[in-house]
Design a protein around this motif. Sequence first.
Motif: not given
Length: 122
Positions: A70-99
């Motif tokens: 889940c962390f890797l799915m959210i971390d779109k830029d592979n930086s090893g950290t989660l930005t607010k933009t990555e989190i918001v985007h993932s929880v809004s659009s990625d079914k696997s992350v939401k599940d």
Amino acid sequence: LVPARLEAALEALDTDRSGEIDAMEWEAAIETALKAKLEQRRVEREQAQSANRAEIEAFTAEFLNAARECFLMIDKDNSGTLTKTEIVHSVSSDKSVKDFLQNCGEPNLQFLLQPARLKKAL
């Protein structure tokens, strides 16, 4: 019971060979049976505990792997950290992350499922 088996059982119980089973012989047989039953239950409990430990270990490994994925799915830029933009985007659009977040049981992670509140909090 088969007569031969019955005869053998009575002989085993009749420890003084009187031809009758007295109260002491009966109690001795009951004590032996009780010890056997208690030992059987102890073994069953140990087996159940072992199975429970194995199930917990398997669940733990599966859960941690899912959390890492889940962390890797959210971390779109592979930086090893989660930005607010990555989190918001993932929880809004990625079914696997939401599940994962819906079923993980961790309230702080489940909070991430509410993008409007999340934007305010981050």
